[in-house]
Scaffold this motif. Structure first.
Motif, PDB file in Angstrom:
ATOM      1  N   MET A  43      42.696  39.718  44.046  1.00 45.99           N
ATOM      2  CA  MET A  43      43.132  40.809  43.179  1.00 45.99           C
ATOM      3  C   MET A  43      43.710  40.268  41.879  1.00 45.99           C
ATOM      4  O   MET A  43      43.420  40.783  40.790  1.00 45.99           O
ATOM      5  CB  MET A  43      44.162  41.663  43.907  1.00 45.99           C
ATOM      6  CG  MET A  43      44.569  42.920  43.168  1.00 45.99           C
ATOM      7  SD  MET A  43      45.449  44.070  44.244  1.00 45.99           S
ATOM      8  CE  MET A  43      44.165  44.489  45.399  1.00 45.99           C
ATOM      9  N   ALA A  44      44.532  39.227  41.972  1.00 45.68           N
ATOM     10  CA  ALA A  44      45.130  38.632  40.774  1.00 45.68           C
ATOM     11  C   ALA A  44      44.065  38.020  39.876  1.00 45.68           C
ATOM     12  O   ALA A  44      44.080  38.203  38.651  1.00 45.68           O
ATOM     13  CB  ALA A  44      46.160  37.577  41.179  1.00 45.68           C
ATOM     14  N   VAL A  45      43.136  37.299  40.478  1.00 46.49           N
ATOM     15  CA  VAL A  45      42.062  36.672  39.701  1.00 46.49           C
ATOM     16  C   VAL A  45      41.188  37.739  39.045  1.00 46.49           C
ATOM     17  O   VAL A  45      40.822  37.631  37.862  1.00 46.49           O
ATOM     18  CB  VAL A  45      41.211  35.750  40.596  1.00 46.49           C
ATOM     19  CG1 VAL A  45      39.969  35.265  39.843  1.00 46.49           C
ATOM     20  CG2 VAL A  45      42.036  34.557  41.075  1.00 46.49           C
ATOM     21  N   GLY A  46      40.859  38.780  39.810  1.00 49.46           N
ATOM     22  CA  GLY A  46      40.035  39.851  39.264  1.00 49.46           C
ATOM     23  C   GLY A  46      40.704  40.558  38.103  1.00 49.46           C
ATOM     24  O   GLY A  46      40.050  40.905  37.112  1.00 49.46           O
ATOM     25  N   ALA A  47      42.025  40.763  38.213  1.00 49.27           N
ATOM     26  CA  ALA A  47      42.752  41.459  37.156  1.00 49.27           C
ATOM     27  C   ALA A  47      42.735  40.656  35.860  1.00 49.27           C
ATOM     28  O   ALA A  47      42.566  41.217  34.770  1.00 49.27           O
ATOM     29  CB  ALA A  47      44.190  41.716  37.603  1.00 49.27           C
ATOM     30  N   ILE A  48      42.898  39.343  35.968  1.00 52.08           N
ATOM     31  CA  ILE A  48      42.984  38.528  34.762  1.00 52.08           C
ATOM     32  C   ILE A  48      41.601  38.252  34.180  1.00 52.08           C
ATOM     33  O   ILE A  48      41.401  38.266  32.957  1.00 52.08           O
ATOM     34  CB  ILE A  48      43.754  37.206  35.047  1.00 52.08           C
ATOM     35  CG1 ILE A  48      44.339  36.653  33.754  1.00 52.08           C
ATOM     36  CG2 ILE A  48      42.897  36.184  35.742  1.00 52.08           C
ATOM     37  CD1 ILE A  48      45.463  37.491  33.190  1.00 52.08           C
ATOM     38  N   ARG A  49      40.623  38.023  35.030  1.00 53.16           N
ATOM     39  CA  ARG A  49      39.277  37.749  34.531  1.00 53.16           C
ATOM     40  C   ARG A  49      38.571  39.012  34.054  1.00 53.16           C
ATOM     41  O   ARG A  49      37.613  38.939  33.286  1.00 53.16           O
ATOM     42  CB  ARG A  49      38.443  37.066  35.621  1.00 53.16           C
ATOM     43  CG  ARG A  49      38.843  35.614  35.863  1.00 53.16           C
ATOM     44  CD  ARG A  49      38.009  34.977  36.935  1.00 53.16           C
ATOM     45  NE  ARG A  49      38.332  33.556  37.080  1.00 53.16           N
ATOM     46  CZ  ARG A  49      37.963  32.804  38.117  1.00 53.16           C
ATOM     47  NH1 ARG A  49      37.260  33.351  39.113  1.00 53.16           N
ATOM     48  NH2 ARG A  49      38.294  31.534  38.174  1.00 53.16           N
ATOM     49  N   GLY A  50      39.043  40.151  34.513  1.00 51.86           N
ATOM     50  CA  GLY A  50      38.404  41.406  34.112  1.00 51.86           C
ATOM     51  C   GLY A  50      38.895  41.953  32.789  1.00 51.86           C
ATOM     52  O   GLY A  50      38.435  43.002  32.342  1.00 51.86           O
ATOM     53  N   ASP A  51      39.826  41.278  32.154  1.00 54.58           N
ATOM     54  CA  ASP A  51      40.377  41.748  30.882  1.00 54.58           C
ATOM     55  C   ASP A  51      40.501  40.546  29.953  1.00 54.58           C
ATOM     56  O   ASP A  51      41.368  39.690  30.125  1.00 54.58           O
ATOM     57  CB  ASP A  51      41.746  42.401  31.108  1.00 54.58           C
ATOM     58  CG  ASP A  51      42.292  43.078  29.863  1.00 54.58           C
ATOM     59  OD1 ASP A  51      42.143  42.513  28.763  1.00 54.58           O
ATOM     60  OD2 ASP A  51      42.890  44.172  29.995  1.00 54.58           O
ATOM     61  N   GLU A  52      39.632  40.503  28.955  1.00 52.98           N
ATOM     62  CA  GLU A  52      39.592  39.338  28.067  1.00 52.98           C
ATOM     63  C   GLU A  52      40.916  39.139  27.324  1.00 52.98           C
ATOM     64  O   GLU A  52      41.353  38.005  27.103  1.00 52.98           O
ATOM     65  CB  GLU A  52      38.453  39.504  27.064  1.00 52.98           C
ATOM     66  CG  GLU A  52      38.260  38.308  26.138  1.00 52.98           C
ATOM     67  CD  GLU A  52      37.086  38.495  25.197  1.00 52.98           C
ATOM     68  OE1 GLU A  52      37.003  37.724  24.221  1.00 52.98           O
ATOM     69  OE2 GLU A  52      36.270  39.402  25.444  1.00 52.98           O
TER      70      GLU A  52
END
Length: 270
Positions: A43-52
């Protein structure tokens, strides 16, 4: 072959997302036992990688970013959600560039209250000018809030209230705040009048958080409650005092200032 290996090394992900995965075990050691570390990391990785824009802000100072995630891990809250927002804020120490600031959200406070196991429900609601609202302390157990859901505009925000129904059916302390009291909380937030502040971009959510945070002072928000119940059960069964030390409660400081430092948060730009 050597050139291919070198190219692969150069392309290897060394950004903030990779660092979260690298420190997976450290975060896992901080989490409450019911949290799934792999799911939390995804979830943390997805949140950061999903927003440039978040990615760039995190890369400005990865140490600050990873430290903010430590708070989320220790509280057992999901980063990048309404439980624990990952927001951008400008930093004078970084030449005005954006870094990541973690903020416990309204849903995060409510989750901490539920997790303690003392309550069966938590009610936090805003009141608007066209609503009806009745509550007399000492006479009324709970507020009576009437809303005309189909009557159009409910008017301006005028107040917020919060209470919990305990497992035994009793009602916790009822917190009622009027506009002046909410504005006092807002005044304690650095830069609250900035155009980027959630007080301006998500005002109702901040009213809800103000009510939930005040309620958190009156109801259990940690495993301390469950440990004390266990202590009481042991004492009752053994007829003697137990010596188990209670777990420390969640410090309200973990939930931010009266309202966290949102003033320097930068909203998404179109």
């Amino acid at each position: 072959m050597t050139g291919t290996i070198s190219a692969a090394i150069e392309k290897r992900d060394t950004g903030p997302g990779a660092l979260i995965e690298q420190y997976r075990d450290e975060y896992a050691s901080l989490m409450p036992s019911h949290i799934n570390p792999d799911q939390w990391v995804r979830m943390a990785v997805g949140a950061i990688r999903g927003d440039e824009k978040l990615m760039r802000a995190a890369a400005t100072d990865t140490g600050v970013f990873l430290r903010e995630l430590r708070t989320a891990a220790r509280l057992g809250l999901e980063p990048g959600t309404e439980q624990f927002y990952l927001t951008r804020r400008r930093s004078k120490a970084h030449g005005g560039r954006e870094i990541i600031k973690g903020i416990v959200g309204y849903q995060g406070i409510v989750e901490l209250i539920y997790r303690a196991g003392a309550v069966s429900s938590v009610i936090v609601e805003t009141v608007r000018a066209a609503d009806s609202f009745q509550y007399v302390p000492g006479r009324d157990e709970r507020p009576v809030h009437g809303v005309d859901w189909f009557g159009g505009d409910r008017g301006d925000l005028v107040g917020v209230y919060a209470y919990a129904v305990m497992k035994d059916g009793a009602t916790s302390k009822v917190v009622v705040l009027n506009r002046a009291q909410v504005m006092q909380a807002k005044a304690k937030s650095d830069g609250a009048h900035s155009e980027y502040s959630p007080w301006n971009t998500s005002e109702e959510a901040m009213w809800l958080k103000t009510g939930a945070r005040r309620l958190a002072k009156w109801v259990p928000t940690s495993a301390e409650y469950m440990r004390e119940r266990l202590r009481a059960a042991v004492e009752a069964s053994q007829g003697a005092s137990a010596t188990t030390e209670p777990l420390p409660p969640v410090d309200l400081a973990d939930l931010g200032d009266e309202e966290p430092l949102e003033g320097e948060i930068v909203e998404d730009e179109s």
